[in-house]
Design a protein around this motif. Sequence first.
Motif, PDB file in Angstrom:
ATOM      1  N   SER A  87      35.473 -26.177   3.785  1.00  0.00           N
ATOM      2  CA  SER A  87      34.991 -27.402   3.134  1.00  0.00           C
ATOM      3  C   SER A  87      36.066 -28.489   3.182  1.00  0.00           C
ATOM      4  O   SER A  87      37.244 -28.219   3.444  1.00  0.00           O
ATOM      5  N   ASP A  88      35.649 -29.723   2.939  1.00  0.00           N
ATOM      6  CA  ASP A  88      36.589 -30.848   2.910  1.00  0.00           C
ATOM      7  C   ASP A  88      37.720 -30.597   1.913  1.00  0.00           C
ATOM      8  O   ASP A  88      38.877 -30.943   2.156  1.00  0.00           O
ATOM      9  N   ALA A 104      38.222 -38.166   4.369  1.00  0.00           N
ATOM     10  CA  ALA A 104      36.982 -37.391   4.203  1.00  0.00           C
ATOM     11  C   ALA A 104      36.762 -37.044   2.741  1.00  0.00           C
ATOM     12  O   ALA A 104      35.636 -37.113   2.232  1.00  0.00           O
ATOM     13  N   ALA A 105      37.842 -36.683   2.043  1.00  0.00           N
ATOM     14  CA  ALA A 105      37.721 -36.338   0.628  1.00  0.00           C
ATOM     15  C   ALA A 105      37.255 -37.542  -0.181  1.00  0.00           C
ATOM     16  O   ALA A 105      36.368 -37.442  -1.023  1.00  0.00           O
ATOM     17  N   ARG A 110      35.541 -39.969   0.825  1.00  0.00           N
ATOM     18  CA  ARG A 110      34.175 -40.309   1.201  1.00  0.00           C
ATOM     19  C   ARG A 110      33.171 -39.291   0.654  1.00  0.00           C
ATOM     20  O   ARG A 110      32.108 -39.661   0.179  1.00  0.00           O
ATOM     21  N   ASN A 111      33.527 -38.001   0.734  1.00  0.00           N
ATOM     22  CA  ASN A 111      32.515 -36.966   0.542  1.00  0.00           C
ATOM     23  C   ASN A 111      32.561 -36.195  -0.768  1.00  0.00           C
ATOM     24  O   ASN A 111      31.570 -35.611  -1.168  1.00  0.00           O
ATOM     25  N   ILE A 112      33.750 -36.106  -1.388  1.00  0.00           N
ATOM     26  CA  ILE A 112      33.829 -35.221  -2.544  1.00  0.00           C
ATOM     27  C   ILE A 112      33.492 -35.976  -3.822  1.00  0.00           C
ATOM     28  O   ILE A 112      34.040 -37.042  -4.070  1.00  0.00           O
ATOM     29  N   ARG A 113      32.598 -35.415  -4.600  1.00  0.00           N
ATOM     30  CA  ARG A 113      32.241 -36.060  -5.868  1.00  0.00           C
ATOM     31  C   ARG A 113      32.122 -34.993  -6.953  1.00  0.00           C
ATOM     32  O   ARG A 113      32.073 -33.796  -6.655  1.00  0.00           O
ATOM     33  N   ASP A 129      32.734 -31.175  -5.378  1.00  0.00           N
ATOM     34  CA  ASP A 129      32.140 -30.611  -4.167  1.00  0.00           C
ATOM     35  C   ASP A 129      31.599 -31.750  -3.309  1.00  0.00           C
ATOM     36  O   ASP A 129      31.550 -32.898  -3.747  1.00  0.00           O
ATOM     37  N   THR A 130      31.202 -31.414  -2.080  1.00  0.00           N
ATOM     38  CA  THR A 130      30.623 -32.439  -1.210  1.00  0.00           C
ATOM     39  C   THR A 130      29.125 -32.613  -1.470  1.00  0.00           C
ATOM     40  O   THR A 130      28.508 -33.500  -0.902  1.00  0.00           O
ATOM     41  N   THR A 131      28.555 -31.708  -2.287  1.00  0.00           N
ATOM     42  CA  THR A 131      27.136 -31.849  -2.617  1.00  0.00           C
ATOM     43  C   THR A 131      26.977 -32.017  -4.122  1.00  0.00           C
ATOM     44  O   THR A 131      27.853 -31.618  -4.889  1.00  0.00           O
ATOM     45  N   CYS A 134      26.630 -29.118  -7.155  1.00  0.00           N
ATOM     46  CA  CYS A 134      27.642 -28.439  -6.343  1.00  0.00           C
ATOM     47  C   CYS A 134      27.114 -27.108  -5.827  1.00  0.00           C
ATOM     48  O   CYS A 134      26.054 -26.648  -6.265  1.00  0.00           O
TER      49      CYS A 134
END
Lengths: 193, 193
Positions: A2-3, B46-47, B49-52, B61-63, B66
């Motif tokens: 994962s990122d 990337a973090a 942009r994608n991790i929340r 997590d990126t989703t 999570c």
Amino acid sequence: MSDLERLVQLLSKLPGLGPRSGRRAALALLKRRETLLEPLAAALAAAARNIRACSECGNLDTTDPCSICADARRDPGLLCVVEDVADLWAIERTKSFAGRYHVLGGTLSAIDGVGPDELRIPKLVERARGAREVVIALNATVEGQTTAHYVAERLGETGASVTRLAHGVPVGGELDYLDEGTLAAALKARRPL
Amino acid sequence: MSDLERLVQLLSKLPGLGPRSGRRAALALLKRRETLLEPLAAALAAAARNIRACSECGNLDTTDPCSICADARRDPGLLCVVEDVADLWAIERTKSFAGRYHVLGGTLSAIDGVGPDELRIPKLVERARGAREVVIALNATVEGQTTAHYVAERLGETGASVTRLAHGVPVGGELDYLDEGTLAAALKARRPL
């Protein structure tokens, strides 16, 4: 991966950080997005894009030649040989050296295949021909001193006088805590008060 | 400020690093451009942009929700309350918890103005209504325990049973080196062999 795992893995590779502190660093970054994460991402990208080694001395800077080599006020007749850019910075912080530098980028090591060419020693010899004095400021370790002796020998043909940093009692240091080698050197190099 | 100074300054702000180790980290990055500097710049971008934060449990997590909240195999009737994502990771590494989490993101602190709303406690109470058990896994510090008591009280109305981690001798630990509080707790909670 994962990122987040990837970020932790890369942070863990920084000197001074391990898997545990890498995780802590990643979380600190994600907690401080605007003030730390995004600026650091931008600073790393800028560093990758802009910072290069000076072709003259090996220092890292956004210009080539670096700002020290390009500074006409710095004495080109006085060179200081250091192992690493960190050592150059340490000497710069003293604000007491007005010459220029030559960064070797390591020490000689037969085991690791680091020879004179890898350390930019031919370039140093070339630069030293125009210099009055070369100060060898390598670490007082076995590797540093081996390299220092080799460098001094190679500089013999250049006509520049070769000096080294003094050994002695650190300023603010206590004799009782000092190793015998340093204390013996300080005694031998004693000076009139 | 130069690109290099800016990089050092930001690296120095990471937990576990200071000005000196920040400089070392910057040099290590510049020495390993392809393998460390560029990948880290990309991983940070990337973090960012994608991790929340998961809107359900607060995990990163990126989703969203999570991957833990979205995993149907994880028991939604068993919640574990942790202070921080690092604590969630620590519990996940044990591979012995099959429920879901609730990340508070800190501890109650009147001085720092951290109240129940900042710690997502209303959301926890809401989630706990559908749960069988809530394990409170906060740090055994004064702040952690104060928060634990408050959380337990708020959970009283939900009908979920509220438990906490056991105190005791660390596995592999030596009694002689253990503080009295832990040893007393371990003695009180002794179990048949």
